[in-house]
Design a protein around this motif. Structure first.
Motif, short mmCIF file in Angstrom:
data_model
loop_
_atom_site.label_atom_id
_atom_site.label_comp_id
_atom_site.label_asym_id
_atom_site.label_seq_id
_atom_site.Cartn_x
_atom_site.Cartn_y
_atom_site.Cartn_z
N ALA A 143 8.16 6.01 -8.70
CA ALA A 143 7.33 7.12 -8.21
C ALA A 143 8.14 8.40 -8.11
N SER A 144 7.45 9.53 -8.26
CA SER A 144 8.10 10.82 -8.10
C SER A 144 7.09 11.84 -7.56
N VAL A 145 7.53 12.59 -6.57
CA VAL A 145 6.67 13.59 -5.92
C VAL A 145 6.60 14.85 -6.77
N CYS A 146 5.37 15.41 -6.87
CA CYS A 146 5.17 16.68 -7.59
C CYS A 146 5.14 17.86 -6.62
N GLY A 147 4.38 17.72 -5.53
CA GLY A 147 4.22 18.81 -4.58
C GLY A 147 3.13 18.49 -3.58
N PRO A 148 2.93 19.38 -2.61
CA PRO A 148 1.91 19.18 -1.58
C PRO A 148 0.49 19.21 -2.17
N ALA A 149 -0.31 18.23 -1.81
CA ALA A 149 -1.68 18.15 -2.32
C ALA A 149 -2.53 19.33 -1.88
N ALA A 150 -2.27 19.85 -0.70
CA ALA A 150 -3.06 20.96 -0.17
C ALA A 150 -2.86 22.26 -0.95
N ASP A 151 -1.80 22.33 -1.73
CA ASP A 151 -1.47 23.57 -2.44
C ASP A 151 -1.95 23.60 -3.88
N THR A 208 11.36 7.10 -17.41
CA THR A 208 11.43 8.39 -18.11
C THR A 208 10.09 9.11 -18.06
N PHE A 209 9.00 8.39 -18.30
CA PHE A 209 7.67 9.00 -18.30
C PHE A 209 7.29 9.52 -16.91
N VAL A 210 7.55 8.74 -15.87
CA VAL A 210 7.22 9.18 -14.51
C VAL A 210 8.00 10.45 -14.17
N ALA A 211 9.30 10.44 -14.42
CA ALA A 211 10.13 11.61 -14.10
C ALA A 211 9.69 12.84 -14.88
N ALA A 212 9.50 12.71 -16.17
CA ALA A 212 9.13 13.85 -17.01
C ALA A 212 7.74 14.38 -16.66
N ILE A 226 1.26 14.89 -3.76
CA ILE A 226 0.83 14.24 -4.99
C ILE A 226 2.05 13.55 -5.58
N VAL A 227 1.86 12.29 -5.90
CA VAL A 227 2.93 11.46 -6.42
C VAL A 227 2.48 10.87 -7.76
N ILE A 228 3.37 10.92 -8.73
CA ILE A 228 3.14 10.27 -10.02
C ILE A 228 3.83 8.92 -9.93
N ARG A 229 3.14 7.84 -10.34
CA ARG A 229 3.76 6.52 -10.22
C ARG A 229 3.28 5.55 -11.29
N ALA A 237 6.13 14.07 -13.72
CA ALA A 237 6.18 14.71 -12.41
C ALA A 237 6.85 16.08 -12.51
N ASP A 238 7.93 16.18 -13.29
CA ASP A 238 8.63 17.46 -13.42
C ASP A 238 7.73 18.49 -14.12
#
Length: 134
Positions: free
Chosen positions: A60-68, A115-119, A94-97, A121-122
């Protein structure tokens, strides 16, 4: 590779580990290290037990706050640009997983989803939040 301990040993030897707990390990993936477009993404890899007996690994990797962010726009972008991974809201972010069963897991079956999760999310973090905070 059939056990969480085997996977953790592999991760420790191959990645920049920034946090290491018994059932969770965090790594820092870096992009464009030698240029001005340097970005990084923290990826959380954790052991999950499905139905009380089957070991899985969640990436899993975090993208940013869902409220924003406009979630409809965000999910539309995901649908148009990704083939794998899913998006969820966890602790207001929001998390990509992705998740994989550990039993008989082969290294290439771990490497590609990581690799896919990291890329993913970034990419989504940069597009929707404009920064590099996660």
């Amino acid at each position: 590779m059939a056990a969480w301990t085997d996977l953790v040993s592999y991760i420790r030897s191959e990645y920049n580990v920034i946090e290491d707990d018994p059932d969770e390990i965090r790594v820092l993936i870096e992009y464009g290290e030698d240029d001005e477009l340097h970005r990084s993404q923290v990826v959380i890899i954790c052991r999950e037990v499905l139905d009380g007996h089957e070991d899985w690994v969640q990436i899993a990797s975090v993208c940013g706050p869902a409220a924003d962010v406009d979630l409809h726009q965000f999910l539309t972008e995901m649908g148009e640009t990704t083939v794998v991974c899913g998006a969820v809201v966890m602790n207001e972010h929001i998390v990509i997983r992705d998740a994989l069963p550990l039993m008989n897991l082969d290294l290439n079956e771990f490497e590609d989803p990581l690799t896919f999760v990291a890329a993913t999310a970034d990419h989504l973090e940069e597009k929707f939040w404009g920064g590099d905070g996660y």
